[in-house]
Design a protein around this motif. Sequence first.
Motif, PDB file in Angstrom:
ATOM      1  N   GLU A  71      -0.227  71.755  10.185  1.00  0.00           N
ATOM      2  CA  GLU A  71      -0.672  70.380  10.402  1.00  0.00           C
ATOM      3  C   GLU A  71       0.439  69.538  11.015  1.00  0.00           C
ATOM      4  O   GLU A  71       0.200  68.725  11.925  1.00  0.00           O
ATOM      5  CB  GLU A  71      -1.142  69.759   9.085  1.00  0.00           C
ATOM      6  N   GLU A  72       1.658  69.704  10.537  1.00  0.00           N
ATOM      7  CA  GLU A  72       2.786  68.946  11.088  1.00  0.00           C
ATOM      8  C   GLU A  72       3.012  69.304  12.555  1.00  0.00           C
ATOM      9  O   GLU A  72       3.266  68.418  13.395  1.00  0.00           O
ATOM     10  CB  GLU A  72       4.048  69.220  10.277  1.00  0.00           C
ATOM     11  N   ALA A  73       2.899  70.574  12.886  1.00  0.00           N
ATOM     12  CA  ALA A  73       3.084  71.002  14.280  1.00  0.00           C
ATOM     13  C   ALA A  73       1.978  70.438  15.174  1.00  0.00           C
ATOM     14  O   ALA A  73       2.242  70.022  16.312  1.00  0.00           O
ATOM     15  CB  ALA A  73       3.103  72.528  14.360  1.00  0.00           C
ATOM     16  N   LEU A  74       0.756  70.409  14.668  1.00  0.00           N
ATOM     17  CA  LEU A  74      -0.364  69.896  15.468  1.00  0.00           C
ATOM     18  C   LEU A  74      -0.228  68.403  15.725  1.00  0.00           C
ATOM     19  O   LEU A  74      -0.527  67.923  16.831  1.00  0.00           O
ATOM     20  CB  LEU A  74      -1.691  70.198  14.759  1.00  0.00           C
ATOM     21  N   VAL A  75       0.202  67.645  14.707  1.00  0.00           N
ATOM     22  CA  VAL A  75       0.399  66.200  14.886  1.00  0.00           C
ATOM     23  C   VAL A  75       1.468  65.946  15.943  1.00  0.00           C
ATOM     24  O   VAL A  75       1.297  65.124  16.854  1.00  0.00           O
ATOM     25  CB  VAL A  75       0.778  65.536  13.549  1.00  0.00           C
ATOM     26  N   ASP A  76       2.583  66.658  15.845  1.00  0.00           N
ATOM     27  CA  ASP A  76       3.662  66.500  16.819  1.00  0.00           C
ATOM     28  C   ASP A  76       3.204  66.921  18.217  1.00  0.00           C
ATOM     29  O   ASP A  76       3.577  66.301  19.225  1.00  0.00           O
ATOM     30  CB  ASP A  76       4.870  67.335  16.385  1.00  0.00           C
ATOM     31  N   LEU A  77       2.395  67.963  18.271  1.00  0.00           N
ATOM     32  CA  LEU A  77       1.883  68.438  19.564  1.00  0.00           C
ATOM     33  C   LEU A  77       1.049  67.363  20.250  1.00  0.00           C
ATOM     34  O   LEU A  77       1.204  67.119  21.453  1.00  0.00           O
ATOM     35  CB  LEU A  77       1.045  69.703  19.346  1.00  0.00           C
ATOM     36  N   GLN A  78       0.174  66.708  19.503  1.00  0.00           N
ATOM     37  CA  GLN A  78      -0.660  65.662  20.089  1.00  0.00           C
ATOM     38  C   GLN A  78       0.167  64.462  20.518  1.00  0.00           C
ATOM     39  O   GLN A  78      -0.101  63.858  21.564  1.00  0.00           O
ATOM     40  CB  GLN A  78      -1.726  65.232  19.086  1.00  0.00           C
ATOM     41  N   ASP A  96      14.443  81.747  16.152  1.00  0.00           N
ATOM     42  CA  ASP A  96      14.797  83.158  16.339  1.00  0.00           C
ATOM     43  C   ASP A  96      13.592  83.997  16.752  1.00  0.00           C
ATOM     44  O   ASP A  96      13.680  85.229  16.775  1.00  0.00           O
ATOM     45  CB  ASP A  96      15.407  83.713  15.046  1.00  0.00           C
ATOM     46  N   SER A  97      12.454  83.326  17.052  1.00  0.00           N
ATOM     47  CA  SER A  97      11.254  84.110  17.391  1.00  0.00           C
ATOM     48  C   SER A  97      10.533  83.550  18.610  1.00  0.00           C
ATOM     49  O   SER A  97       9.320  83.501  18.662  1.00  0.00           O
ATOM     50  CB  SER A  97      10.297  84.136  16.193  1.00  0.00           C
ATOM     51  N   GLY A  98      11.315  83.088  19.598  1.00  0.00           N
ATOM     52  CA  GLY A  98      10.702  82.617  20.831  1.00  0.00           C
ATOM     53  C   GLY A  98      10.536  81.109  20.866  1.00  0.00           C
ATOM     54  O   GLY A  98      11.015  80.389  19.987  1.00  0.00           O
ATOM     55  N   PRO A  99       9.834  80.597  21.880  1.00  0.00           N
ATOM     56  CA  PRO A  99       9.696  79.145  22.054  1.00  0.00           C
ATOM     57  C   PRO A  99       8.854  78.520  20.951  1.00  0.00           C
ATOM     58  O   PRO A  99       8.003  79.167  20.345  1.00  0.00           O
ATOM     59  CB  PRO A  99       9.001  79.022  23.416  1.00  0.00           C
ATOM     60  N   SER A 100       9.090  77.228  20.704  1.00  0.00           N
ATOM     61  CA  SER A 100       8.278  76.510  19.739  1.00  0.00           C
ATOM     62  C   SER A 100       6.954  76.102  20.378  1.00  0.00           C
ATOM     63  O   SER A 100       6.780  76.177  21.604  1.00  0.00           O
ATOM     64  CB  SER A 100       9.020  75.267  19.248  1.00  0.00           C
ATOM     65  N   GLU A 126      13.068  74.463  14.269  1.00  0.00           N
ATOM     66  CA  GLU A 126      13.677  73.356  15.014  1.00  0.00           C
ATOM     67  C   GLU A 126      13.729  72.088  14.162  1.00  0.00           C
ATOM     68  O   GLU A 126      14.715  71.350  14.182  1.00  0.00           O
ATOM     69  CB  GLU A 126      12.883  73.077  16.289  1.00  0.00           C
ATOM     70  N   GLN A 127      12.654  71.820  13.422  1.00  0.00           N
ATOM     71  CA  GLN A 127      12.613  70.629  12.572  1.00  0.00           C
ATOM     72  C   GLN A 127      13.644  70.703  11.446  1.00  0.00           C
ATOM     73  O   GLN A 127      14.098  69.675  10.966  1.00  0.00           O
ATOM     74  CB  GLN A 127      11.202  70.460  11.980  1.00  0.00           C
ATOM     75  N   GLN A 128      13.998  71.925  11.048  1.00  0.00           N
ATOM     76  CA  GLN A 128      15.007  72.112   9.995  1.00  0.00           C
ATOM     77  C   GLN A 128      16.431  72.145  10.553  1.00  0.00           C
ATOM     78  O   GLN A 128      17.386  72.333   9.807  1.00  0.00           O
ATOM     79  CB  GLN A 128      14.719  73.399   9.228  1.00  0.00           C
ATOM     80  N   GLY A 129      16.559  71.968  11.875  1.00  0.00           N
ATOM     81  CA  GLY A 129      17.867  71.958  12.512  1.00  0.00           C
ATOM     82  C   GLY A 129      18.421  73.327  12.822  1.00  0.00           C
ATOM     83  O   GLY A 129      19.615  73.460  13.111  1.00  0.00           O
ATOM     84  N   CYS A 130      17.556  74.344  12.801  1.00  0.00           N
ATOM     85  CA  CYS A 130      17.984  75.712  13.085  1.00  0.00           C
ATOM     86  C   CYS A 130      17.526  76.124  14.485  1.00  0.00           C
ATOM     87  O   CYS A 130      16.542  75.608  15.012  1.00  0.00           O
ATOM     88  CB  CYS A 130      17.421  76.688  12.060  1.00  0.00           C
ATOM     89  N   TYR A 175       3.963  82.512  15.504  1.00  0.00           N
ATOM     90  CA  TYR A 175       5.387  82.544  15.844  1.00  0.00           C
ATOM     91  C   TYR A 175       5.848  81.214  16.433  1.00  0.00           C
ATOM     92  O   TYR A 175       6.954  80.740  16.137  1.00  0.00           O
ATOM     93  CB  TYR A 175       5.668  83.679  16.835  1.00  0.00           C
ATOM     94  N   MET A 176       5.020  80.583  17.257  1.00  0.00           N
ATOM     95  CA  MET A 176       5.412  79.309  17.866  1.00  0.00           C
ATOM     96  C   MET A 176       5.473  78.188  16.826  1.00  0.00           C
ATOM     97  O   MET A 176       6.332  77.311  16.895  1.00  0.00           O
ATOM     98  CB  MET A 176       4.452  78.949  19.008  1.00  0.00           C
ATOM     99  N   VAL A 177       4.546  78.194  15.855  1.00  0.00           N
ATOM    100  CA  VAL A 177       4.602  77.206  14.769  1.00  0.00           C
ATOM    101  C   VAL A 177       5.844  77.445  13.917  1.00  0.00           C
ATOM    102  O   VAL A 177       6.517  76.496  13.489  1.00  0.00           O
ATOM    103  CB  VAL A 177       3.322  77.273  13.909  1.00  0.00           C
ATOM    104  N   HIS A 178       6.173  78.712  13.685  1.00  0.00           N
ATOM    105  CA  HIS A 178       7.376  79.038  12.905  1.00  0.00           C
ATOM    106  C   HIS A 178       8.625  78.555  13.639  1.00  0.00           C
ATOM    107  O   HIS A 178       9.551  77.999  13.001  1.00  0.00           O
ATOM    108  CB  HIS A 178       7.441  80.542  12.680  1.00  0.00           C
TER     109      HIS A 178
END
Length: 304
Positions: free
Chosen positions: A143-150, A68-72, A61-65, A53-56
């Motif tokens: 993978e995109e979320a993990l790169v941004d997280l680091q 709707d399912s909690g924090p990123s 957020e990356q799509q500008g929306c 859900y957090m990755v979703h």
Amino acid sequence: MLQALGCSCAIESQAVPYSVTWRRRVTLTQGEEAESVPEPHVVIHVPMEDFVYMVHSYKQEQQGCAPDSGPSLISWTHSIVGMSAGRTPALAVVNMEKYFRSQNSQNQKKHRQAVLGKGEGTNKRKRRKEGELLPDVSRVDLEEALVDLQLHTEVQVRFLETWKEFSDYIAMVTKAVAEAPFKHERDQAGFSFYLESEWSGGCKVDRSGKGLIQVWKRQIQQFNRISPEIASAILAAYPSPQLLVQAYRKCSCDRERHTLLADILVRRGEGVTSTSRRVGPELSKRIYLLMTSLDPELSLEATG
């Protein structure tokens, strides 16, 4: 498993749910009782469903929306870092591959239904709770979320297949935490090229031969990357150069001579901080050449 490593454990309320922290018993001054000091590390188990859900939400957020399912994943991790009281958090997720396998299976089923004209069938994706479907997250999204997280938090994520792997991971981190101060002390010991007075002064050998074993040990330690533990392990098997030469003579071929010392076990430390390794074939061959070669120009570092 932790008890087998010589550690004690306790189940306590934590500032961050599903987290594992470490404390070290230290004696600050002589005569005082040991105190329990917190270590700057924490491993946080993130349920797979929550992680999806957090990755979703990050993807939205990356799509500008608006999510709707909690924090990123990024915003949640920032809040966790703030709650960790100066500790360095690491996240652990179990069964992520199981989610992807289930997702692939459902996608294949949808494709078959579409080919057969049954695309209107019910969607049976993996559920988070009764009546609530998990969103679709691809490996690329992950993978995109993990790169941004680091980049934003420097927090690492460890993916594990089973709870056995999770317990092994906790044991591995426990051992690393236990060894950390000893490794730091070793690294701060001074310049590696500086000879301490004990080394520069040589070894004293009396008429009875006392001290010869130390001379033999120093001779072995002249090689690069030879620690006192490796030298001691070789000495335990062959307490003198003569015994080692005799063992070489008993070997039937050069290959056997080259690997004579390879399987000698080297132990370092005790209890939870103990580690073990073997001398190895490369070092074994170099010692053989040192003991037997008649070529004064032979470079032992160039042999392998």
